[in-house]
Design an enzyme around this catalytic site. Structure first.
Site, mmCIF file in Angstrom:
data_model
loop_
_atom_site.group_PDB
_atom_site.id
_atom_site.type_symbol
_atom_site.label_atom_id
_atom_site.label_comp_id
_atom_site.label_asym_id
_atom_site.label_seq_id
_atom_site.Cartn_x
_atom_site.Cartn_y
_atom_site.Cartn_z
ATOM 1 N N SER A 260 2.836 -2.192 10.669
ATOM 2 C CA SER A 260 4.273 -2.172 10.968
ATOM 3 C C SER A 260 5.002 -3.461 10.575
ATOM 4 O O SER A 260 5.898 -3.916 11.294
ATOM 5 C CB SER A 260 4.513 -1.843 12.449
ATOM 6 O OG SER A 260 3.985 -0.569 12.753
ATOM 7 N N LYS B 68 0.171 4.217 -0.366
ATOM 8 C CA LYS B 68 -0.498 5.403 0.195
ATOM 9 C C LYS B 68 -0.253 6.620 -0.698
ATOM 10 O O LYS B 68 -0.137 6.482 -1.911
ATOM 11 C CB LYS B 68 -0.049 5.618 1.653
ATOM 12 C CG LYS B 68 -0.269 4.360 2.501
ATOM 13 C CD LYS B 68 -0.195 4.606 3.971
ATOM 14 C CE LYS B 68 -0.434 3.294 4.709
ATOM 15 N NZ LYS B 68 -0.393 3.416 6.158
ATOM 16 N N GLU C 29 -5.911 -5.343 10.440
ATOM 17 C CA GLU C 29 -4.940 -4.286 10.709
ATOM 18 C C GLU C 29 -5.326 -3.548 11.985
ATOM 19 O O GLU C 29 -6.128 -2.608 11.948
ATOM 20 C CB GLU C 29 -4.923 -3.278 9.556
ATOM 21 C CG GLU C 29 -4.502 -3.852 8.224
ATOM 22 C CD GLU C 29 -3.908 -2.774 7.333
ATOM 23 O OE1 GLU C 29 -2.723 -2.889 7.008
ATOM 24 O OE2 GLU C 29 -4.611 -1.823 6.985
ATOM 25 N N GLY D 242 1.758 2.015 11.180
ATOM 26 C CA GLY D 242 2.726 3.109 11.164
ATOM 27 C C GLY D 242 3.352 3.404 12.520
ATOM 28 O O GLY D 242 3.984 4.442 12.694
ATOM 29 N N ASN E 74 0.877 -1.174 0.000
ATOM 30 C CA ASN E 74 0.000 0.000 0.000
ATOM 31 C C ASN E 74 0.916 1.226 0.000
ATOM 32 O O ASN E 74 1.463 1.602 1.033
ATOM 33 C CB ASN E 74 -0.881 -0.045 1.260
ATOM 34 C CG ASN E 74 -1.742 1.185 1.406
ATOM 35 O OD1 ASN E 74 -1.807 2.029 0.503
ATOM 36 N ND2 ASN E 74 -2.406 1.304 2.540
ATOM 37 N N GLU F 176 -7.279 4.412 7.817
ATOM 38 C CA GLU F 176 -7.021 5.844 7.579
ATOM 39 C C GLU F 176 -8.221 6.498 6.907
ATOM 40 O O GLU F 176 -8.539 7.651 7.159
ATOM 41 C CB GLU F 176 -5.743 6.009 6.734
ATOM 42 C CG GLU F 176 -4.507 5.812 7.602
ATOM 43 C CD GLU F 176 -3.256 5.380 6.861
ATOM 44 O OE1 GLU F 176 -3.220 5.459 5.619
ATOM 45 O OE2 GLU F 176 -2.311 4.945 7.543
ATOM 46 N N HIS G 136 -9.902 0.967 4.652
ATOM 47 C CA HIS G 136 -8.648 1.138 5.390
ATOM 48 C C HIS G 136 -8.895 2.068 6.576
ATOM 49 O O HIS G 136 -9.668 3.018 6.469
ATOM 50 C CB HIS G 136 -7.578 1.725 4.457
ATOM 51 C CG HIS G 136 -6.212 1.716 5.078
ATOM 52 N ND1 HIS G 136 -5.830 2.663 5.999
ATOM 53 C CD2 HIS G 136 -5.169 0.867 4.937
ATOM 54 C CE1 HIS G 136 -4.589 2.390 6.397
ATOM 55 N NE2 HIS G 136 -4.173 1.299 5.771
#
Ligand code: PGA
Length: 257
Positions: free
Chosen positions: A211, A9, A166, A172, A7, A96, A94
């Site tokens: 991560s 991003k 996730e 992250g 990904n 985010e 996702h």
């Protein structure tokens, strides 16, 4: 078979995306045993990256899609447009996007319904926050997210479904759940999806994201309940991503999967 999803991003322009796509292809050269690799560039780079990946085994994915079929939805990209540009996968829900673009379970469900009517494979993301985990409610939360996302969704008998577990706190952050914690969650996810919406075990892949690095990928990938990894930051560092591909390959060779 193990699956490695990159990904990228909102990090790479067209030229950088092309260089990365070529780098991923180089990492795969000369080996008979290969994990399934999916790269998810930004919308702006999809068309060019497609040209590099066409007739290779590396698959193309988008990072999100709009919740409508077509129409006056300025700025959105429909699943038909993703199909048109050659995407084989799309990431849906996702964390985010849930946190920053206000995507609700209902919206995720709308997208899942649309994508399930196409030949594009959804990569549906679910995962709990730190608070929820600390309250001991991670599994209940994830299963509720799954039920909401998959409500009335029919996955055709020849289609596939990827669920990415996730945990939000692992994305992250450099902090990850242990492989045992991931295996426990994947076991619950698989049971809920297979029983809940009647997909066959062999249509479903459950991957872990949060991560993942070249160093820790092997410990996740070697678990039979972990079908692959979804990689963010480490996927835009070529050397690191190559190491993750190698970990996938090593596991496949060792376990003959
Ligand atoms: P990360 O991101 O690998 O940087 O934690 C994973 C993701 O957001 O899918």
């Amino acid at each position: 078979m193990k699956m490695i999803i990159a990904n990228w991003k909102m990090h790479l322009g067209i030229r950088e995306s092309l260089a990365h796509a070529r780098g991923v292809l180089r990492a795969l050269v000369g080996n008979d045993v290969q994990p399934t690799v999916v790269v998810c560039p930004s919308f702006t780079a999809l068309s060019e990256v497609r040209k590099v990946l066409v007739r290779t085994h590396v698959q193309l994915g988008a990072q999100t899609m709009g919740p409508e079929r077509f129409g006056a939805f300025t700025g959105d990209v429909s699943v038909a447009q993703l199909d048109d540009v050659g995407c084989q996968y799309v990431i849906i829900g996702h964390s985010e996007r849930r946190a920053m673009a206000g995507e609700t379970d209902a919206l995720v469900n709308q997208k899942m319904n649309l994508v399930s009517q196409t030949s594009i494979t959804p990569i549906l993301c679910v995962g709990e926050s730190r608070d929820v985990r600390e309250q001991g409610k991670a599994e209940t939360h994830v299963i509720a997210q799954l039920r909401a996302a998959l409500k009335n969704v029919h996955i055709g008998t020849s289609s596939a479904l990827v669920i990415a577990y996730e945990p939000v706190w692992a994305i992250g952050s450099g902090v990850q759940p242990t492989p045992a914690e991931v295996v426990a969650m994947h076991t619950a996810i698989r049971a809920a999806v297979v029983e809940g919406i009647g997909v066959r075990n062999d249509q479903l892949s459950v991957v872990y994201g949060g991560s993942v690095t070249g160093e820790n990928a092997y410990q996740y990938l070697r678990e039979p309940m972990i079908d692959g990894v979804l990689v963010g930051s480490a996927s835009i560092k070529l050397q690191e991503f190559s190491a993750i591909i190698t970990a996938g390959r090593d596991v496949m060779v060792a376990q003959r999967v």
